[in-house]
Design an enzyme around this catalytic site. Sequence first.
Site, PDB file in Angstrom:
ATOM      1  N   SER A  11      -6.451  35.037   4.305  1.00 46.00           N
ATOM      2  CA  SER A  11      -6.893  36.396   4.658  1.00 46.00           C
ATOM      3  C   SER A  11      -7.233  36.416   6.138  1.00 46.00           C
ATOM      4  CB  SER A  11      -8.148  36.732   3.843  1.00 46.00           C
ATOM      5  OG  SER A  11      -8.801  37.874   4.375  1.00 46.00           O
ATOM      6  N   TYR A  36     -16.306  33.574   1.400  1.00 44.78           N
ATOM      7  CA  TYR A  36     -14.859  33.869   1.366  1.00 44.78           C
ATOM      8  C   TYR A  36     -14.221  33.458   2.697  1.00 44.78           C
ATOM      9  CZ  TYR A  36     -10.763  37.011   0.716  1.00 44.78           C
ATOM     10  OH  TYR A  36      -9.501  37.551   0.593  1.00 44.78           O
TER      11      TYR A  36
END
Length: 246
Positions: free
Chosen positions: A142, A155
């Site tokens: 990401s 994350y």
Amino acid sequence: MSKGYAVVTGAGRSIGAALARQLGKEGYDVLINYSSSSQKAEEVAQSISQDFGVKAVTFKASVEDYNQVKEMRDFAVETFGEKMVVLVNNAGIMNRKKFVDMEPDEYARVIGVDLFGTLNCCNLFVPLMIKQNFGRVITIASTAGLRGSIDQSDYCAAKGAQIAFTRAVALEWGQYNITANVIAPGFIMTEGTAELGPQLEARIRSQSPLGQVGSVDDMAQALSYLINSDIMTGQTISPNCGVFMF
Ligand code: NAP
């Protein structure tokens, strides 16, 4: 003759399902991993078989659990044999919390699924690629792994580590004609991101010089490029509509 098979984690829905379909379209048999989306995974498998005439099967396994991934590897070999060509590490989860408000088991779960899931799948599936002296490993990280993102510290840690891991294993596996690359998307419209509401989508569009957000088809195109390239390895490509440039 079959091109061999691909394994896609978290492929019962959203991005993973689109990546599995792309692999079917390109002539690979596909193992669709899921952890809870059993019915959706079956539907994805059926549509891939019907539309592209390849074999597509499902397997339930939580990627953070090494033994479950081992069972999935054994099932893949029983079902398709040893000609494993593509591994897509797509499964991922996130918390949305300030780091100091997280309980250790909350951040352990994100690191477990997003990072350990990738390590477990590579550890168990790449030996099949080494045996045949060919393979393609694609990990879905990401933009959060390339820059900070508020309320997503665990994350960000997992996604950044996936990128660092990929660079290291690209060095180890090049001698076997195995490439390892990352797709690090920005905002991609899926069932999940649609649920976050139209304001978020509008905000991301306003940050894009193109005024766009990404689609699962953009992810499928990036995957296709990476699996068909003989020279891309250790790289991160970021379909993010120009929201983040690095
Ligand atoms: P999603 O709609 O939330 O789907 C998550 C997928 O991960 C599901 O298929 C889910 O399977 C699977 N999964 C979760 N825990 C798992 C586990 N323990 N074992 C195996 N599979 C598990 O997510 P998405 O938007 O498609 O995201 C896919 C990947 O892209 C993720 O790695 C995510 O971080 C990354 N990404 C997405 C975006 C975006 O805007 N959508 C942006 C950047 C990065 P079940 O449904 O079977 O539980």
